[in-house]
Structures are given as structure tokens and as C-alpha cells.
Design a protein around this motif. Structure first.
Motif, PDB file in Angstrom:
ATOM      1  N   ASP A   1      -7.627  -1.135   6.157  1.00 44.07           N
ATOM      2  CA  ASP A   1      -6.496  -1.863   6.746  1.00 44.07           C
ATOM      3  C   ASP A   1      -6.697  -3.374   6.655  1.00 44.07           C
ATOM      4  O   ASP A   1      -5.741  -4.123   6.404  1.00 44.07           O
ATOM      5  CB  ASP A   1      -6.323  -1.449   8.205  1.00 44.07           C
ATOM      6  CG  ASP A   1      -5.801  -0.024   8.340  1.00 44.07           C
ATOM      7  OD1 ASP A   1      -5.241   0.489   7.345  1.00 44.07           O
ATOM      8  OD2 ASP A   1      -5.969   0.587   9.423  1.00 44.07           O
TER       9      ASP A   1
ATOM     10  N   ALA B   1      -2.943  -1.432  -2.313  1.00 49.15           N
ATOM     11  CA  ALA B   1      -2.341  -0.816  -1.129  1.00 49.15           C
ATOM     12  C   ALA B   1      -0.826  -0.703  -1.231  1.00 49.15           C
ATOM     13  O   ALA B   1      -0.180  -0.289  -0.258  1.00 49.15           O
ATOM     14  CB  ALA B   1      -2.722  -1.625   0.118  1.00 49.15           C
TER      15      ALA B   1
ATOM     16  N   TRP C   1      -4.874  -6.574   3.470  1.00 45.69           N
ATOM     17  CA  TRP C   1      -4.199  -7.850   3.712  1.00 45.69           C
ATOM     18  C   TRP C   1      -4.858  -9.005   2.967  1.00 45.69           C
ATOM     19  O   TRP C   1      -4.391 -10.146   3.076  1.00 45.69           O
ATOM     20  CB  TRP C   1      -4.183  -8.158   5.216  1.00 45.69           C
ATOM     21  CG  TRP C   1      -3.167  -7.341   5.949  1.00 45.69           C
ATOM     22  CD1 TRP C   1      -3.392  -6.245   6.713  1.00 45.69           C
ATOM     23  CD2 TRP C   1      -1.757  -7.563   5.985  1.00 45.69           C
ATOM     24  NE1 TRP C   1      -2.217  -5.756   7.225  1.00 45.69           N
ATOM     25  CE2 TRP C   1      -1.190  -6.559   6.788  1.00 45.69           C
ATOM     26  CE3 TRP C   1      -0.908  -8.512   5.406  1.00 45.69           C
ATOM     27  CZ2 TRP C   1       0.180  -6.469   7.031  1.00 45.69           C
ATOM     28  CZ3 TRP C   1       0.457  -8.428   5.647  1.00 45.69           C
ATOM     29  CH2 TRP C   1       0.988  -7.415   6.450  1.00 45.69           C
TER      30      TRP C   1
ATOM     31  N   ALA D   1       6.728   2.232   4.825  1.00 40.16           N
ATOM     32  CA  ALA D   1       6.644   0.898   5.435  1.00 40.16           C
ATOM     33  C   ALA D   1       7.071  -0.147   4.404  1.00 40.16           C
ATOM     34  O   ALA D   1       6.239  -0.800   3.762  1.00 40.16           O
ATOM     35  CB  ALA D   1       5.227   0.633   5.937  1.00 40.16           C
ATOM     36  N   TRP D   2       8.374  -0.312   4.241  1.00 45.03           N
ATOM     37  CA  TRP D   2       8.892  -1.190   3.190  1.00 45.03           C
ATOM     38  C   TRP D   2       8.619  -2.660   3.480  1.00 45.03           C
ATOM     39  O   TRP D   2       8.351  -3.450   2.556  1.00 45.03           O
ATOM     40  CB  TRP D   2      10.385  -0.949   3.012  1.00 45.03           C
ATOM     41  CG  TRP D   2      10.686   0.485   2.631  1.00 45.03           C
ATOM     42  CD1 TRP D   2      11.181   1.462   3.428  1.00 45.03           C
ATOM     43  CD2 TRP D   2      10.446   1.082   1.353  1.00 45.03           C
ATOM     44  NE1 TRP D   2      11.279   2.643   2.738  1.00 45.03           N
ATOM     45  CE2 TRP D   2      10.844   2.435   1.461  1.00 45.03           C
ATOM     46  CE3 TRP D   2       9.955   0.610   0.134  1.00 45.03           C
ATOM     47  CZ2 TRP D   2      10.754   3.314   0.391  1.00 45.03           C
ATOM     48  CZ3 TRP D   2       9.873   1.485  -0.928  1.00 45.03           C
ATOM     49  CH2 TRP D   2      10.265   2.820  -0.805  1.00 45.03           C
TER      50      TRP D   2
ATOM     51  N   ASP E   1       3.994   5.702   3.206  1.00 48.52           N
ATOM     52  CA  ASP E   1       4.250   5.724   4.650  1.00 48.52           C
ATOM     53  C   ASP E   1       5.669   5.270   4.989  1.00 48.52           C
ATOM     54  O   ASP E   1       6.046   5.300   6.167  1.00 48.52           O
ATOM     55  CB  ASP E   1       3.253   4.833   5.381  1.00 48.52           C
ATOM     56  CG  ASP E   1       1.823   5.344   5.232  1.00 48.52           C
ATOM     57  OD1 ASP E   1       1.653   6.546   4.970  1.00 48.52           O
ATOM     58  OD2 ASP E   1       0.882   4.527   5.359  1.00 48.52           O
TER      59      ASP E   1
ATOM     60  N   LEU F   1       6.046  -3.738   5.044  1.00 44.67           N
ATOM     61  CA  LEU F   1       4.630  -3.909   4.746  1.00 44.67           C
ATOM     62  C   LEU F   1       4.407  -4.061   3.247  1.00 44.67           C
ATOM     63  O   LEU F   1       3.578  -4.870   2.801  1.00 44.67           O
ATOM     64  CB  LEU F   1       3.846  -2.705   5.280  1.00 44.67           C
ATOM     65  CG  LEU F   1       2.318  -2.753   5.161  1.00 44.67           C
ATOM     66  CD1 LEU F   1       1.768  -3.948   5.914  1.00 44.67           C
ATOM     67  CD2 LEU F   1       1.706  -1.457   5.684  1.00 44.67           C
ATOM     68  N   LEU F   2       5.190  -3.309   2.460  1.00 48.62           N
ATOM     69  CA  LEU F   2       5.092  -3.441   1.001  1.00 48.62           C
ATOM     70  C   LEU F   2       5.500  -4.839   0.557  1.00 48.62           C
ATOM     71  O   LEU F   2       4.818  -5.464  -0.272  1.00 48.62           O
ATOM     72  CB  LEU F   2       5.988  -2.394   0.334  1.00 48.62           C
ATOM     73  CG  LEU F   2       6.127  -2.507  -1.194  1.00 48.62           C
ATOM     74  CD1 LEU F   2       4.786  -2.271  -1.880  1.00 48.62           C
ATOM     75  CD2 LEU F   2       7.178  -1.528  -1.705  1.00 48.62           C
TER      76      LEU F   2
ATOM     77  N   ALA G   1       1.709   1.871   1.300  1.00 49.52           N
ATOM     78  CA  ALA G   1       2.846   1.401   2.088  1.00 49.52           C
ATOM     79  C   ALA G   1       4.101   2.181   1.734  1.00 49.52           C
ATOM     80  O   ALA G   1       4.885   2.560   2.616  1.00 49.52           O
ATOM     81  CB  ALA G   1       3.050  -0.095   1.868  1.00 49.52           C
TER      82      ALA G   1
ATOM     83  N   ARG H   1       2.732  -7.315   1.324  1.00 51.90           N
ATOM     84  CA  ARG H   1       1.602  -7.243   0.399  1.00 51.90           C
ATOM     85  C   ARG H   1       1.969  -7.799  -0.975  1.00 51.90           C
ATOM     86  O   ARG H   1       1.135  -8.427  -1.637  1.00 51.90           O
ATOM     87  CB  ARG H   1       1.117  -5.799   0.298  1.00 51.90           C
ATOM     88  CG  ARG H   1       0.445  -5.333   1.581  1.00 51.90           C
ATOM     89  CD  ARG H   1       0.135  -3.852   1.595  1.00 51.90           C
ATOM     90  NE  ARG H   1      -0.548  -3.477   2.834  1.00 51.90           N
ATOM     91  CZ  ARG H   1      -0.794  -2.245   3.209  1.00 51.90           C
ATOM     92  NH1 ARG H   1      -0.406  -1.208   2.440  1.00 51.90           N
ATOM     93  NH2 ARG H   1      -1.426  -1.995   4.343  1.00 51.90           N
TER      94      ARG H   1
END
Length: 540
Positions: free
Chosen positions: A224, A236, A228, A245-246, A243, A248-249, A240, A252
Motif C-alpha cells: 500500500d 498498482a 504511492w 477504485a477509479w 477493486d 485511486l487509479l 485499483a 496513481r
């Protein structure tokens, strides 16, 4: 311009292969080794993705971050490993800097490490084959990771070129780089021991076949955090998407884009500075007296010994071997405590140190390079050459090995094993020095030239180095086998007489191997003197 530089890179590679059969064989072995490693990595990734894609994604994130970090850091202490398209060679050409940057970036992919990295990154992406969107994100991350590798590597080396051009900086950095390399093994052993042990329902320690909960939790936390960073963010992407988690994508992707842009800007600024004001070397080292030449006898043997002593003190290629010695007890102590072997593993330190010191002169002629012409021009006798190379190691190595043996037995609490350990260590030192004296006159293989990085591996040196080192190791093992048997018997609980017998046999082996090896090597040296000079001057 991009296509022209790529064609130039391929042409230089082809010309290099035509120059030497050994270089062609070395490249083939490097490519085969790279494909083997990539194949195992990709197969493990796909198999893990079918079982647990989330866990596999976390492992890929951590491993991928290490790969990108290695691309950025390794060239700093292995400067000069790949200078086929050195930007300084384009100073006199009126090439726009932006086009030159793009061409150098694309041409940087044309190499065995870059090809292996790309294949591994693309292949490991299929760990997400069960999720098409995650697979697409993983493929995008693989390309972004390779771009970070190439651009980041060029940016760090170009920006730090003034420091890298300093010999003292390179020597210090090479020695410091040994520390994390030696700690890799102890770290793996510690993680393995932590993965195998867990606590049972009543506080009883039990052993599990798979990774324990504590290790999985630590891996999740590390992944995790690493995700970042610029090094782990591209690996990663798929996690994302998997999961859902757009945001979060997107975050990144922003980390990768900003880092890539910053690295490109640093590379552009550093290249602009270097093209306008190219680095230049100083006029030469300051004269500080004759050094060892003033302390040793003015004889042929004394002159060779003085020069070799200077090598061991000032040449970073020799300093790397010496830097390993004080770190061996630390690494073995960590491994012993983490695996349950205890401090008894420290008994290996003294024989291992003896072998490292003795084997350090196994290719002295190759390290001389063109300076070996002085031996030919002056008609230096073989015995003077052989003894001159051996004496500095004996004078320093024998007391060091004895001190290491005494310290190891004291730390392990095995004073009863001291005679056996002394006999084995001195026997290994003498046998390895005698073997090196004989082998170095017969088997000479390419090594980094004076002034180059001690970590550089010349093309075509892989097979020759493997053959020479394997022959030398087998000969040393055969010579010390009687001493080793007596020493092991004494250490494992045999009567004290076995330890003193190991001392007698070890000293006799050391003296005999040293005298015979030096004499045999001297005869071979005198017979092959012109051939040795032709070999070392042909190394590129």
C-alpha cells in the motif's frame, strides 16, 4: 533522428559481436539467462494470479518497485556499464536537444536488461487475465514502468555526471553498495523464518507451509505504501481497477505522469549543461612520494610487491574484495540467528575470508591490462612476478585470518575448535594463493579496465570467467579436503588430537601448495609471456 539512433545502436551491437566470438557467446548466455529468469517470473505471476490475484498484485507491486529503483540506482555505482550512445559523443553535431533526448530514450530500450524488463512486465500483467479491464491497466502500467526505468536511469546518471566523474566518489560509492547486496540474503532468511513460524492456540510455536498472517499483513502494508511511490505506482494500476477504485487509479496515473515529466525535465536540463560545458578530467593525481616502492627492497620481487600493495590499497577493483571481509561476520550472524543455527555459523568466517583473499589474485595479469607490457619489456623473471603478487596478501592476510578465527571461536564460545579452525583457514589461504599463482598464468579472462567500475562485466567475459573460477575452486577444494575432514571431525566433537592434526596438515598443505603453485606458475608465465600480453591488450 529516433530511427537513426536506434539503427546506430543496433549497428554498434552488431559490430561488437563481429569483433569477438567470446562477446557473441557472452551475449547469447546473457540473453538465455534473461529469458530463463523472465520465464520463471511470468509463470509464477500467472499461477499466482489464478490462485489469488490480489496477493499476487501486491507482490508484483513490491518486486516491480525494486526493479525500477534498481534501474535508477545501479548506474550510479556501475557508471560506464553502457556507454555505446554516450551523449558526449554528439557534442560536435548540430542535433536539436529534444530530438536527441527522444532518440536516446528509445535507443535505451535496445539492450538485454531493457528487453528482459519489458518482457517480464508485460508477461506478469497476465496475472490479471481473469479481469479484462485489470489486464488492460496492467499492460499500460508495464509500459509506464519501462518508461520510468529508462528515463529515470538516464536522468540520474546525466545529472550526477560531475560527481560520477570523480574517482574518489566512485570508489566510496562502490564500497557502500556492497552493504545492501550482502544484506539481501539475511533479509530473505529472516522473512522465510518469519513465514514458517506462527503461534499455536496455547502459545506453542508451530510451523506452517505457507506465509503466516503476520507476513501477509506486513506485505499488504508495504504494498500500500509502495503503490504511492513513483517506483510502485505503475505496477498498482491493475489492483485499483480490480477493486473498482477509479479515483485511486487516476491518482496513481498522476504520480507516474508527474514523475516521468520531472525525470524528463531533469534529464533535459542536465544534458543541456553537459553539452555546453562537457566534464573534463583533472591534470592528474598529486605526487605523494614513492609510497610502497620506498618501503620495500629495490629488487624485481620488491617492485612487483610494491605495485600490488598499491593496487590493494588504491584500486577500487581490489577494494571491493576487501570491503566484503568486515561485512561477512555481520551477514553470517544475522543468518545464524534468523535460521536457528546460532553463532556457530560464525566459524565459517575465517576460511571464507582466506579464500576471498587468496582468490583475489587469480586474475592479476588481467587487472594489469596494458601495464603488463612492462613485465615483457624488462624481462621480469617468472618467480619475481609470482612471489611479488603473493607476498602482500600473505603479509596482511595471514594475521587477518588468524584474528578472524580467534574472534569467531570466541563469539561462538567454541575455544575447543580454535586449532582446527586455524589449520583449515591457513590451509585455505595457502592453497588458494598457490592455485591463483598457477591459474593466473594460464587462464586470463576479461575484467574491468583500470579506472572503470568494479561492477562492470565486459562482454564475452561470462564463459571465460566461469571456467577459470570453477577450475580454481575445484583445485582448492581438492587440496584442502584432508584438512577439511580433520577440522570438521574436531569441530563436531572428535578428540582434541584431530584439531592439532588439522593444524599440521593445513600448514603443510599451505606451504606445499604455495611453493608448487608459484614455481609452476612461474614456468608457465615465462613460456606464455607474449601470449599473455596479447590477451590482456585485446580485452575491450
Amino acid at each position: 533522428m529516433v530511427a537513426h539512433l536506434v539503427r546506430l545502436r543496433l549497428r554498434l551491437l552488431a559490430n561488437t559481436l563481429r569483433r569477438s566470438v567470446w562477446q557473441t557467446i557472452g551475449l547469447c548466455f546473457a540473453a538465455l539467462y534473461g529469458l530463463t529468469v523472465v520465464g520463471f517470473f511470468v509463470a509464477a505471476s500467472i499461477a499466482g494470479g489464478r490462485t489469488d490475484p490480489v496477493l499476487t498484485g501486491q507482490v508484483l507491486t513490491v518486486v516491480g518497485a525494486v526493479v525500477v529503483l534498481a534501474w535508477w540506482v545501479v548506474p550510479l555505482f556501475a557508471f560506464g556499464m553502457d556507454a555505446t550512445l554516450d551523449p558526449m559523443r554528439f557534442v560536435t553535431f548540430a542535433i536539436p536537444r529534444r530530438r536527441l533526448l527522444a532518440g536516446l530514450a528509445v535507443a535505451g530500450v535496445v539492450s538485454v536488461p531493457a528487453a528482459a524488463t519489458l518482457l517480464a512486465a508485460l508477461g506478469s500483467s497476465f496475472a490479471w487475465a481473469s479481469d479484462p479491464l485489470a489486464l488492460l491497466a496492467a499492460l499500460l502500467g508495464a509500459v509506464a514502468a519501462l518508461a520510468l526505468c529508462v528515463v529515470g536511469s538516464r536522468a540520474t546518471t546525466t545529472a550526477l555526471a560531475p560527481l560520477l566523474d570523480s574517482r574518489r566518489y566512485r570508489e566510496i560509492l562502490m564500497v557502500v553498495a556492497i552493504v545492501p547486496l550482502l544484506l539481501i540474503g539475511p533479509a530473505v532468511a529472516w522473512l522465510s523464518s518469519g513465514a514458517e513460524k506462527s503461534v499455536g492456540p496455547e502459545g506453542v510455536t508451530v510451523t506452517a507451509s505457507g506465509p503466516g498472517p503476520a507476513l501477509l499483513e506486513a506485505l499488504t502494508r508495504v504494498a500500500d505504501v509502495v503503490a504511492w511511490t513513483p517506483f510502485g505506482a505503475p505496477w498498482a494500476f491493475a489492483g485499483a481497477v480490480h477493486d473498482g477504485a477509479w479515483w485511486l487509479l487516476l491518482a496513481r496515473i498522476a504520480v507516474v505522469v508527474v514523475t516521468l515529466g520531472a525525470a524528463w525535465w531533469v534529464w533535459d536540463r542536465a544534458l543541456a549543461r553537459a553539452l555546453v560545458s562537457p566534464p573534463h578530467s583533472s591534470s592528474g593525481p598529486k605526487v605523494r612520494g614513492l609510497g610502497w616502492f620506498a618501503r620495500l627492497p629495490a629488487t624485481p620481487t620488491g617492485a612487483v610487491a610494491a605495485r600490488c600493495a598499491t593496487y590493494w590499497v588504491r584500486d577500487p577493483r581490489y577494494a571491493v574484495s576487501l570491503a566484503v571481509v568486515p561485512l561477512l561476520p555481520v551477514a553470517l550472524a544475522v543468518v545464524g540467528l534468523s535460521t536457528g543455527a546460532g553463532t556457530g555459523l560464525l566459524l565459517v568466517v575465517a576460511p571464507l575470508t582466506a579464500f576471498i583473499l587468496g582468490f583475489g589474485i587469480s586474475n592479476d595479469v588481467g587487472y594489469d591490462h596494458t601495464a603488463f607490457a612492462l613485465h615483457v619489456a624488462t624481462g621480469l623473471p617468472g618467480r619475481a612476478d609470482r612471489w611479488g603478487r603473493v607476498l602482500p596478501v600473505v603479509v596482511v592476510g595471514a594475521p587477518l585470518v588468524v584474528a578472524m578465527a580467534v574472534a569467531a571461536t570466541g563469539a561462538a564460545g567454541r575455544w575447543d575448535a580454535l586449532p582446527a579452525l586455524l589449520g583449515l583457514s591457513l590451509g585455505v589461504l595457502g592453497a588458494s594463493l598457490g592455485t591463483s599463482s598457477a591459474v593466473s598464468a594460464r587462464l586470463v579472462y576479461p575484467v574491468p579496465k583500470p579506472g572503470e567500475s568494479a561492477f562492470k562485466t565486459p562482454q564475452g567475459a561470462t564463459v571465460a570467467t566461469l571456467v577459470a573460477q570453477s577450475v580454481a575452486f575445484l583445485v582448492v577444494l581438492a587440496l584442502v579436503l584432508p584438512t577439511l575432514a580433520l577440522a570438521l571431525a574436531a569441530i563436531l566433537g572428535a578428540p582434541a588430537g584431530f584439531g592439532w592434526a588439522a593444524v599440521a596438515v593445513g600448514l603443510a598443505t599451505a606451504a606445499g601448495a604455495l611453493v608448487v603453485g608459484v614455481r609452476w606458475g612461474a614456468r608457465v608465465y615465462e613460456r606464455r609471456l607474449p601470449d599473455l600480453l596479447a590477451q590482456v591488450t585485446a580485452f575491450r
